[in-house]
Design a protein around this motif. Structure first.
Motif, short mmCIF file in Angstrom:
data_model
loop_
_atom_site.label_atom_id
_atom_site.label_comp_id
_atom_site.label_asym_id
_atom_site.label_seq_id
_atom_site.Cartn_x
_atom_site.Cartn_y
_atom_site.Cartn_z
N TYR A 110 0.84 -1.19 0.00
CA TYR A 110 0.00 0.00 0.00
C TYR A 110 0.87 1.25 0.00
CZ TYR A 110 -4.14 -2.80 1.18
OH TYR A 110 -5.18 -3.70 1.16
N PHE A 111 0.40 2.26 -0.68
CA PHE A 111 0.98 3.60 -0.68
C PHE A 111 0.01 4.47 0.09
CE2 PHE A 111 1.49 7.76 -2.89
CZ PHE A 111 2.84 7.99 -2.65
N ASP A 112 0.32 4.68 1.41
CA ASP A 112 -0.66 5.27 2.32
C ASP A 112 -1.87 4.35 2.36
OD1 ASP A 112 -2.92 7.46 3.06
OD2 ASP A 112 -0.98 8.16 3.78
N GLU A 113 -3.07 4.85 2.03
CA GLU A 113 -4.28 4.02 2.04
C GLU A 113 -4.58 3.41 0.67
OE1 GLU A 113 -6.34 3.13 4.43
OE2 GLU A 113 -5.73 4.39 6.12
N ILE A 114 -3.72 3.65 -0.32
CA ILE A 114 -4.00 3.22 -1.69
C ILE A 114 -3.18 1.97 -2.01
CG2 ILE A 114 -3.72 3.85 -4.11
CD1 ILE A 114 -4.29 6.71 -3.37
N PRO A 115 -3.83 0.90 -2.48
CA PRO A 115 -3.06 -0.29 -2.88
C PRO A 115 -2.19 -0.02 -4.11
CG PRO A 115 -5.39 -0.82 -2.53
CD PRO A 115 -5.28 0.67 -2.56
N LEU A 116 -0.89 -0.34 -3.99
CA LEU A 116 -0.02 -0.35 -5.17
C LEU A 116 -0.12 -1.69 -5.90
CD1 LEU A 116 3.39 1.35 -4.21
CD2 LEU A 116 1.59 2.22 -5.71
N THR A 117 -0.53 -2.72 -5.19
CA THR A 117 -0.72 -4.04 -5.79
C THR A 117 -2.03 -4.04 -6.57
OG1 THR A 117 0.44 -5.05 -3.94
CG2 THR A 117 -0.88 -6.50 -5.31
N ASP A 118 -1.97 -4.43 -7.82
CA ASP A 118 -3.18 -4.39 -8.64
C ASP A 118 -4.04 -5.63 -8.42
OD1 ASP A 118 -2.12 -6.47 -10.23
OD2 ASP A 118 -1.30 -5.09 -11.71
N ALA A 119 -5.18 -5.67 -9.08
CA ALA A 119 -6.11 -6.80 -8.89
C ALA A 119 -5.51 -8.10 -9.39
CB ALA A 119 -7.43 -6.50 -9.61
N GLY A 120 -4.54 -8.01 -10.30
CA GLY A 120 -3.88 -9.20 -10.80
C GLY A 120 -2.73 -9.66 -9.94
N GLY A 121 -2.47 -9.01 -8.80
CA GLY A 121 -1.47 -9.46 -7.84
C GLY A 121 -0.06 -8.96 -8.08
N ASN A 122 0.14 -8.02 -9.02
CA ASN A 122 1.48 -7.53 -9.33
C ASN A 122 1.69 -6.15 -8.72
OD1 ASN A 122 4.06 -7.63 -10.61
ND2 ASN A 122 3.29 -6.28 -12.22
#
Length: 692
Positions: A110-122
């Motif tokens: 996560y970047f603060d409250e935002i996921p850096l990991t996408d829905a495809g797991g990368n």
């Protein structure tokens, strides 16, 4: 290394004696209770967290080289970060490297409250500039109860220094070093009334130690936070990264010994890395809004919406890949706090995280770095969402208990555009999975806190595993699942000079996803039975001499990170070959990282760090191992106050002080025994930071 440790203890003994002769000591040690964790939805002291957590504060990050996260992340027990060449990162937690030939998989970031990991797991972790990270929290082991599918762990990156929120500053930094290293960065923080603006800009370039390993990164990051109403806030976060790096490729043992600076050679059937101009070109844009709303004194809501777009190009030996990936999603949760009681307090959370990633993944012939005729053109749409809930209570100010769970949904649709020209998308649905976690911590006394937890891991195949370089959609690949059992304690002294954090755990994984390679270097993935993963992790820090302003030694801290990973395959048979009971590929049995921080008058400082890593199995059959290595790095600097607000920090450092020959980032199960990516020999850097 014997002399290294002897020097440490000699300095400690001599410095302690010197301090004993001084009469006035001003203790400026950062007390441990000020170090907090935000990962579990609300801020709490790290001492009380009933989980194995690693923290890198801004002060800890400043001691490390300012060009890479690798040395800093590796100080956290159980974490292994690798850099095969400048810009080419891999990150694993407790053995998750098994399925990561490059990049980051099986870890949620996560970047603060935002996921850096996408829905495809990368996760494109290498897009981030080191100096723009102002803190790191690592939750080790499966923690999907609040963060969704993962079986390795969770990483939270802080773009803002939360220990320095009320100051205005402009910071300029520049450093350069061996092998063409140049890195500049600018940071600005401006707090005006209820608004706080943070801007970071950076440019980094390096020629690299090996042939064909040039790299550059342009980076821009913006965070703007507006407070309104009753302690509410609205925050915008955005980043843009333009990353380009060449990949030299792996060498076999004989090539490594003969010329470690060489890039991958040609073979009778495959061209060389230079001929094919192998490289990664990645442009990433991320933006989102995070709103925190205090509905009343007991109820609050945090809501984030975000989007990411990635343009990714990878000329490789056998193909020329282009990916266009768009991700959008939301994450929101409510927190309700019970009425305050003398001996019982509680909080409850409920929330949801949802994201979709739409990917166009196109492979072409690679004509010496130029895109040729199409091989396959595919579209994959992934959807991942989960609902989560948590209850936490403090009882008699000694016992802290938590129970949390999430219900996870995952599916993807794929369509072949060329050569099959499918008319529509074909769906692949996974059975919804619960990921519970139960944990507690108990204050035996104020300085000794014991903890225990049980959690379930669940990790779905990533987009890169579903559609590997064979260009064949793998619909048979199953999610890996497992249970983690863990206990540990934190022990400190009364004035926070000493802290010991210890964990033992046992993680049993089923359907472990493993990467395999065909003779033509194309990859594919399969489920390899399971793994048994018992481990021990210790983190120790001790101010042998407290920070003071009276003696010649103004502070002396010793730190130790120690990891034992007795990980092995179970029930793993491929093509009649039984790999059961073999050591888990890519995971060293033992890692010990020791460091000494010395502070002197006139704000002079010296930091020395030693990394011992045991031998590493490089293939599933355990027939080839990378040698153990000892790597020492050092950094010295001078911090000078130019005026009341202006400061100058000048520093210089050396990496691999004793010229160790080692590979930092091995290609696992490599074809042609090309396992090794040699790291640089002794190299130097120097730079400065000035703040206004």
């Amino acid at each position: 290394m014997k002399h290294f440790y002897s020097t440490i203890f000699f300095i400690a003994a001599a410095s302690t004696s010197a301090l004993a002769q001084t009469s006035r000591v001003a203790d400026t040690t950062l007390h441990l209770q000020q170090v907090t964790v935000k990962a579990y939805l609300s801020e709490q002291s790290v001492l009380n967290v009933p989980a194995s957590v690693g923290i890198l504060t801004p002060d800890q990050l400043k001691l490390q080289p300012e060009n890479s996260l690798v040395p800093a992340m590796n100080t956290i027990p159980g974490v292994r970060m690798e850099e095969r060449s400048p810009g080419s990162y891999r990150l694993s937690i407790r053995g998750s490297l098994l399925r990561s030939p490059f990049g980051v998989r099986d870890v949620k970031i996560y970047f603060d409250e935002i996921p850096l990991t996408d829905a495809g797991g990368n996760t494109y972790l290498n897009a981030i500039d080191f100096n723009s990270v102002q803190g790191v929290e690592v939750l080790k082991g499966p923690d999907g109860s609040l963060f969704g599918a993962n079986s390795g762990g969770v990483v939270l990156l802080s773009p803002v220094n939360r220990y320095q929120v009320d100051s205005n500053y402009v910071k300029l930094g520049f450093n350069g070093g061996s092998y063409g290293l140049v890195h500049e960065n600018v940071a600005l923080q401006n707090k005006t009334g209820n608004n706080q603006l943070n801007i970071n800009q950076a440019y980094e370039t390096a020629a690299g130690y090996r042939d064909h390993s040039n790299m550059y990164r342009n980076y821009f990051q913006l965070v703007d936070k507006l407070k309104y109403g009753n302690n509410n806030s609205l925050k915008f976060l955005g980043l843009y990264s333009d990353l380009n790096y060449e990949t030299p490729g792996g060498l076999n043992a004989a090539q490594f010994a003969a010329n470690p600076r060489a890039s991958r050679y040609a073979t009778p059937t495959l061209p060389s890395a230079i001929t094919q101009q192998i490289a990664i070109i990645s442009k990433m844009t991320t933006g989102g809004l995070v709103n925190e709303w205090h509905i009343n004194n007991r109820l609050r809501n945090v809501a984030a919406i975000y989007g990411t777009y990635v343009n990714f190009t990878n000329p490789f030996i056998t193909n020329y890949e282009q990916r266009y990936e768009g991700t959008y999603g939301l994450r929101t949760y409510f927190e309700y706090a019970g009425l305050q009681h003398e001996n019982y307090n509680w909080k409850a959370n409920v929330g949801i995280e949802w994201q979709q990633t739409h990917s166009s993944i196109n492979d072409y012939d690679n004509n010496k770095g130029v895109r040729g005729n199409p091989q396959t053109l595919n579209k994959i749409n992934t959807d991942q969402h989960f609902i989560f809930a948590r209850y936490a209570a403090d009882i008699f100010k000694r016992l802290h208990v938590e129970a949390a769970t999430s219900l996870n949904y995952y599916h993807y649709n794929f369509q072949n555009i060329y050569p099959q020209a499918q008319a529509g998308f074909t769906p692949r649905n996974f059975t919804p999975q619960l990921m519970p976690r139960v944990a507690l911590s108990y204050h035996i006394n104020d300085n000794f806190i014991w903890r225990a937890s049980v959690s379930r891991g669940y990790s779905t195949p990533t987009t890169a595993e579903i559609l590997p370089s064979t260009n064949i959609i793998n619909t048979d690949l199953q999610a890996q699942i497992g249970w983690n059992y863990e206990t540990g304690f934190r022990l400190r002294d009364k004035d926070d000079r000493f802290l010991l954090d210890a964990s033992v755990f046992y993680y049993k994984l089923q359907n472990a996803i493993v990467r395999r390679l065909n003779p033509d270097d194309t990859e594919y993935y399969l489920n390899a039975g399971g793994t048994n993963q018992p481990g021990l992790e210790l983190a120790l820090s001790y101010w042998l001499i407290k920070q003071n302003d009276a003696s010649f030694i103004r502070g002396l801290q010793f730190s130790e990170s120690f990891t034992v990973s007795k990980f092995a395959f179970t029930d793993y048979i491929v093509a009649g070959v039984n790999y059961s009971n073999n050591q888990l590929t890519g995971v060293p049995r033992t890692v010990a990282i020791s460091s000494v921080q010395l502070r002197f008058p006139q704000s002079l400082y010296l930091f020395v760090q030693h990394n011992y890593t045991a031998s590493i199995p490089l293939n599933d059959g355990n027939t080839v191992f990378a040698n153990k290595y000892n790597v020492v790095q050092a950094k010295a600097g001078w911090q000078h106050a130019l005026s009341r607000k202006n400061r100058l920090d000048v520093y210089a450092g050396v990496d691999n002080l004793f010229n160790e020959n080692y590979s930092l980032g091995n290609d696992l199960n490599a074809v042609g025994n090309r396992y090794f990516n040699p790291a640089a020999l002794r190299n130097f850097y120097a730079g400065f930071n000035v703040s206004f």
